[in-house]
Structures are given as C-alpha cells and as structure tokens.
Design an enzyme around this catalytic site. Structure first.
Site, mmCIF file in Angstrom:
data_model
loop_
_atom_site.group_PDB
_atom_site.id
_atom_site.type_symbol
_atom_site.label_atom_id
_atom_site.label_comp_id
_atom_site.label_asym_id
_atom_site.label_seq_id
_atom_site.Cartn_x
_atom_site.Cartn_y
_atom_site.Cartn_z
ATOM 1 N N TYR A 1 -2.634 -0.077 10.154
ATOM 2 C CA TYR A 1 -2.666 -0.589 8.778
ATOM 3 C C TYR A 1 -1.376 -0.233 8.044
ATOM 4 C CZ TYR A 1 -4.448 -1.296 3.998
ATOM 5 O OH TYR A 1 -4.626 -1.704 2.707
ATOM 6 N N SER B 1 0.841 -1.205 0.000
ATOM 7 C CA SER B 1 0.000 0.000 0.000
ATOM 8 C C SER B 1 0.870 1.246 0.000
ATOM 9 C CB SER B 1 -0.898 0.021 1.243
ATOM 10 O OG SER B 1 -1.556 1.277 1.391
#
Length: 346
Positions: free
Chosen positions: A254, A241
């Site tokens: 995250y 990500s």
C-alpha cells in the site's frame, strides 16, 4: 657557544610562560562557559521540579465540534468495507462548513465516493455548487446514502458501480457522466485497496498485485479516460497517504502505491501544465473510514489513530475541505504538482 645556549633556553622559557598565559586565558573562558551552562541547567531543573506533574494528554480537539478518539469498539469488517456498519459512524457532513460557490456549475467524479473521504468530498463539492458522480465497487447502501446527501445540497448526483482496474469501465463511466451532466471539470481519484501484512513473506503475489492494480492502475485508467474531456482549468486530485511519505512496515504494498501516486501526481502535473490542467494530491494520515476496520484486526481497530500526536484519527469532514481548496480555481489556481499532508501532527 655556552652563552648562545643559555639565551636559547631563556627564550624557550619565556615562550613557554607566554603560552601558559594564553592557555590560562582560554581556560578562564572555558570555565566561564561551563559555569554559564550549569546555571542554565540548574534553572531549568528548578523550573521542572516546580511544575506540576503532567498527566497523559487526551486527544487534541481543535475543530468546530468534538471528534471521537480511541479506544473505539473492537470491530473487523469484510472488504470492501461498509460505512453503514462502522461504529462510531464516520463524521462526513461538516455542518459548520458554509459553501460559497467555489465550484459553482462544475461537474466532478469521485471514485470510492460511496463512503469515507470520498463521501465527505462529494458532499462538500455539492455544497460548493458542483454536480457529483460517485463511482464505487459494491457498497450499494453506502453509495445510495451519499447520493441522497449530495442531492440534499441541491445538486445533481449520479452513481455507478464498477472496478477502476478495468479501463473499459473507466471510459464508460466518464462518457456517461459527460452525456448525463453535460461535461467534466474535476476528477477525484480516491478508490483504494488496503490490507496489512505483518510478515513480508506472507504478502502474496495476488495481494501485492491487487493493491497495485487498484491503487495505481485505477488512477491511471481514470485519468486517461477523463483527460479527453477535462477543459483548461480542469483539475485532477489524487488521494495519497502518509504511508507514501514515511513508509509503513506492515503496509509495504500500500505504501508503495501511495508513494507512486505522489510521483504520478507530480509527473502528470508537469505534463499537463501546457494544457492548463492542474494535478495535486492530498496525503492523509489515519482517517476513520471503512478502509481501516476492514484492514486491521478488531484489537488494532480499537486503538486506531492513537499513535499520532493528536492521539486520534481524523474524521472525513476534516480532510474534505483540502479537496475543495485544491479543486477551486479561486483558491489554488497557482498550485499544481503538490502533495498536501494532513497527518495529525506527525
């Protein structure tokens, strides 16, 4: 003695005059440089005044078809998120993408393959000639639609429900794929958990632990289970990500896992080079999938993706070709340990 003093004073005067001349020359050069800079400045200012005033640019469209852009309908979905209930529906089928046998005869597992990036990857893998097994949590309707899409490409599809945090499930899933489809060539680790936390103090231990065990332990468990069966030339692809590259103030847990996935990718790649198995990662920016509307409040979802230079989120079909590229032995046989960012112009 007086004459010596006079001569000394005369010499100093001459030196001062000489120094003054050198200073004058330097001053002239400085003045010329200043004049030059001001001429350039004036030219640019004149050009700016002559140019029509810019209006706010819309979302960048550079694909084979037009893609949705914010504002989207305000919506908030329950975890783990359903693609069937997302408005607008994510675009995954890539109708202008033509397969050419890049993965012919291979078998792939895609975790989180029921929707979003996982679904788009499964479809394009099938279009390139691979049979695909889809692992999901409990999104049975989404998973069934993905299976239909894979079979519509003329390939075999399996679907299994389970939790990648459980090593026993991962081992069982891999064993079943090998038994029913004959082998395993490609593992795509894509399953993820994400929920934002606006205040660090509100990030509970349960929340942090769930994110880490889903996003890190899940990848570890699947890789461990798959390595028993992956041949030389096999591939592991991890979904990273942009948050793992840049961090995220509201997705601390995250982003931590995604940075860990990037390090896991590079480290495992180095470890597996002697075995001829490549490991790479794709690091997407904002992508229109069920993951984000199940994370954000409805107001935030309506503006999702507007913060990137392209002013819109990617659609899953815009990300999936990168997985094909990294999975294909014809396209990327010399690439391992790499993180491929697809982040909308950041």
């Amino acid at each position: 003695m007086a004459k010596a003093t006079v001569k000394s004073a005369t010499a100093k005067t001459a030196a001062t005059r000489g120094g003054g001349k050198r200073k004058t020359g330097a001053s002239q050069r400085v003045a010329a440089t200043v004049d030059q800079q001001r001429r350039i400045q004036a030219q640019v200012a004149q050009a700016d005044r002559a140019r029509p005033k810019k209006t706010s640019a819309g979302a960048m469209q550079a694909g084979a078809r037009l893609y949705p852009f914010p504002p989207f309908p305000k919506q908030h979905k329950a975890k783990p998120g359903s693609e069937a209930r997302l408005d607008p529906a994510p675009m995954y089928d890539a109708p202008f993408y033509k397969g050419s046998g890049k993965l012919a005869g291979q078998v792939a597992i895609v975790t989180g393959g029921d929707s979003g990036i996982g679904r788009a990857v499964a479809v394009l893998f099938a279009r390139e000639g691979a049979d695909v097994a889809i692992l999901h949590l409990d999104e049975t309707q989404d998973a069934a639609e993905t299976v239909e899409a894979v079979r519509a490409e003329g390939r075999k599809a399996l679907v299994m429900m389970g939790d990648v945090r459980d090593p026993a499930f991962c081992r069982k899933a891999v064993a079943e794929v090998v038994e029913r489809l004959g082998k395993l060539d490609i593992l795509v680790n894509n399953a993820a958990f994400q929920v934002h936390s606006s205040n660090f103090e509100d990030l509970t231990e349960e929340h942090f632990d769930t994110t880490l065990k889903t996003n890190l332990n899940g990848y570890f468990n699947m890789a461990k289970a798959a390595l028993e069966h992956l041949p030389q030339g096999g591939v592991i692809l991890n979904t990273g990500s942009v948050t793992g590259l840049h961090g995220s103030k509201e997705l601390i847990d995250y982003a931590t896992t995604k940075g860990g996935i990037h390090a896991f990718t590079r480290s495992l790649a180095a470890h597996l080079i002697p075995r001829g198995i490549r490991v790479n990662a794709v690091a997407p920016g904002p992508v229109w999938t069920p993951l984000n509307p199940s994370d954000r409040e409805a107001e935030d979802v309506s503006q999702f993706g507007s913060q990137v230079p392209m002013k819109r989120p990617a659609q899953p079909e815009e990300i999936a070709p990168a997985y094909v590229f990294l999975a294909s032995r014809q396209c990327s046989s010399y690439i391992t340990g790499e993180i491929l960012p697809i982040i909308g112009g950041y």
